[in-house]
Design a protein around this motif. Structure first.
Motif, PDB file in Angstrom:
ATOM      1  N   GLU A  76       0.846  -1.198   0.000  1.00  0.00           N
ATOM      2  CA  GLU A  76       0.000   0.000   0.000  1.00  0.00           C
ATOM      3  C   GLU A  76       0.875   1.240   0.000  1.00  0.00           C
ATOM      4  O   GLU A  76       1.875   1.310   0.725  1.00  0.00           O
ATOM      5  N   ALA A 120      -3.641  -2.590  -8.090  1.00  0.00           N
ATOM      6  CA  ALA A 120      -4.873  -3.266  -7.668  1.00  0.00           C
ATOM      7  C   ALA A 120      -5.912  -2.286  -7.148  1.00  0.00           C
ATOM      8  O   ALA A 120      -6.807  -2.679  -6.409  1.00  0.00           O
ATOM      9  N   GLY A 121      -5.789  -1.032  -7.508  1.00  0.00           N
ATOM     10  CA  GLY A 121      -6.858  -0.104  -7.146  1.00  0.00           C
ATOM     11  C   GLY A 121      -6.394   1.079  -6.314  1.00  0.00           C
ATOM     12  O   GLY A 121      -5.363   1.013  -5.638  1.00  0.00           O
ATOM     13  N   ARG A 140      -2.990   0.604  -4.086  1.00  0.00           N
ATOM     14  CA  ARG A 140      -2.629  -0.754  -3.684  1.00  0.00           C
ATOM     15  C   ARG A 140      -2.011  -1.485  -4.866  1.00  0.00           C
ATOM     16  O   ARG A 140      -2.474  -1.352  -6.005  1.00  0.00           O
TER      17      ARG A 140
ATOM     18  N   ASP B  81     -10.681  -2.973  -2.616  1.00  0.00           N
ATOM     19  CA  ASP B  81     -10.358  -2.906  -4.031  1.00  0.00           C
ATOM     20  C   ASP B  81     -10.345  -4.333  -4.547  1.00  0.00           C
ATOM     21  O   ASP B  81      -9.553  -5.138  -4.119  1.00  0.00           O
ATOM     22  N   GLY B  82     -11.204  -4.644  -5.473  1.00  0.00           N
ATOM     23  CA  GLY B  82     -11.319  -6.025  -5.916  1.00  0.00           C
ATOM     24  C   GLY B  82     -10.223  -6.388  -6.889  1.00  0.00           C
ATOM     25  O   GLY B  82      -9.778  -5.564  -7.648  1.00  0.00           O
ATOM     26  N   GLU B  83      -9.805  -7.603  -6.858  1.00  0.00           N
ATOM     27  CA  GLU B  83      -8.879  -8.061  -7.876  1.00  0.00           C
ATOM     28  C   GLU B  83      -9.678  -8.855  -8.895  1.00  0.00           C
ATOM     29  O   GLU B  83     -10.031  -8.363  -9.946  1.00  0.00           O
ATOM     30  N   TYR B  90     -17.400  -2.500  -9.775  1.00  0.00           N
ATOM     31  CA  TYR B  90     -16.891  -1.278 -10.376  1.00  0.00           C
ATOM     32  C   TYR B  90     -17.437  -1.072 -11.784  1.00  0.00           C
ATOM     33  O   TYR B  90     -17.128  -0.083 -12.411  1.00  0.00           O
TER      34      TYR B  90
END
Lengths: 148, 142
Positions: A76, A120-121, A140, B81-83, B90
């Motif tokens: 992170e 990853a976002g 992330r 946050d999805g992988e 989303y």
């Protein structure tokens, strides 16, 4: 000997573009004390929070889909600035360019091989009340590594 | 000599692809809702790293699965946050199933994000579980 977070921190700190943006510094949270990043760390005596980045390895879990003895790590990055989000966004974008689909080599612990990091976002437009309400964003990255 | 062709079962009854998809979706939903949602919620409540004052933050951690309609979206206080498991969250243009672990208190977001995630529980729990959840879905479909 370089840990994963130290290697990522060094990579970010060495980038000239990022150095110009993150005037408050790039911090390896694993190397800070248990309180983590505090207001005095990123104000440097000035009343304003200087743009800064904190790097944290938040998780390392067994991963069975890739290979035996594989692990998934989550890294992170926390971005701070005094107000607004323009610098956070610029730092976030630069970190993406430096880290996404890149391999960052570390030497500690021995016997680990990190394939690459993948974005990853992001969480955008937040404030951290523990740092005086400073603007905060977070990215992330997920990576896969093999362990001996 | 003439060649005869005869359906033994009507084509419409022989292989119902829509039914197959529905059964698979129901199976995935049951796996996520009955197994993983419970596991995630319990693990989060047990491992939440903060010291309780009122106990509200710990008690209101909740895990559940929801069906996301084709043109809908999921409302949750804090979705990780999805992988691979949560792309539908989303993308409102696609339907699917979302597994959610969320805070129930207004300050849950601060717990997740303040002090560089020192008191986070939703994100780390999902990170820990994500490979296992994905592996269990794959095993179920084999």
């Amino acid at each position: 000997m370089t840990t994963k977070t130290a290697a990522i921190t060094a990579l970010l700190a060495a980038d000239a573009t990022l150095k110009a943006l993150a005037t408050g510094g790039v911090f390896d949270l694993n190397a800070l004390d248990r309180q983590g990043l505090e207001l005095e760390d990123i104000t440097a005596g000035a009343p304003l929070v200087q743009p800064a980045i904190a790097v944290r390895l938040s998780g390392e879990t067994p991963y069975s889909g890739l290979a035996v003895s594989a692990a998934q790590i989550t890294v992170e990055l926390y971005f701070y600035q005094h107000a607004g989000y323009a610098t956070c966004e610029a730092m976030r974008a630069r970190c993406y360019a430096l880290l996404h689909r890149q391999r960052v080599a570390s030497t500690e612990p021995a016997g680990e091989w990190l394939f690459q990091l993948q974005w990853a976002g992001d969480i955008t437009g937040q404030n951290d009340e523990s740092l005086g309400g400073a603007s905060m964003e977070r990215s992330r990255y997920i990576g896969y590594l093999t362990k001996q | 000599m003439s060649q005869h062709f005869k359906w033994r079962v009507s084509p419409s009854q022989g292989y119902d692809a829509n039914r197959y998809v529905r059964v698979v979706e129901q199976g995935v939903f049951d796996l996520l809702n009955n197994v993983w949602a419970v596991t995630l919620e319990n693990d989060a409540k047990v491992n939440a790293p903060w010291r309780d004052r009122t106990g509200n933050a710990r008690q209101t951690l909740a895990g559940y699965a929801v069906r996301v309609p084709q043109s809908g979206s999921v409302q949750a206080v804090f979705v990780s946050d999805g992988e691979r498991l949560l792309p539908w969250t989303y993308d409102p243009g696609r339907g699917g199933i979302a597994l959610i672990l969320r805070h129930g208190m207004s300050y849950g977001k601060q717990l997740e994000l303040a002090r560089q995630g020192r008191f986070a529980i939703v994100g780390p729990t999902l990170d820990w579980a994500r490979p296992q959840i994905w592996a269990s879905v794959q095993r179920m479909l084999k």
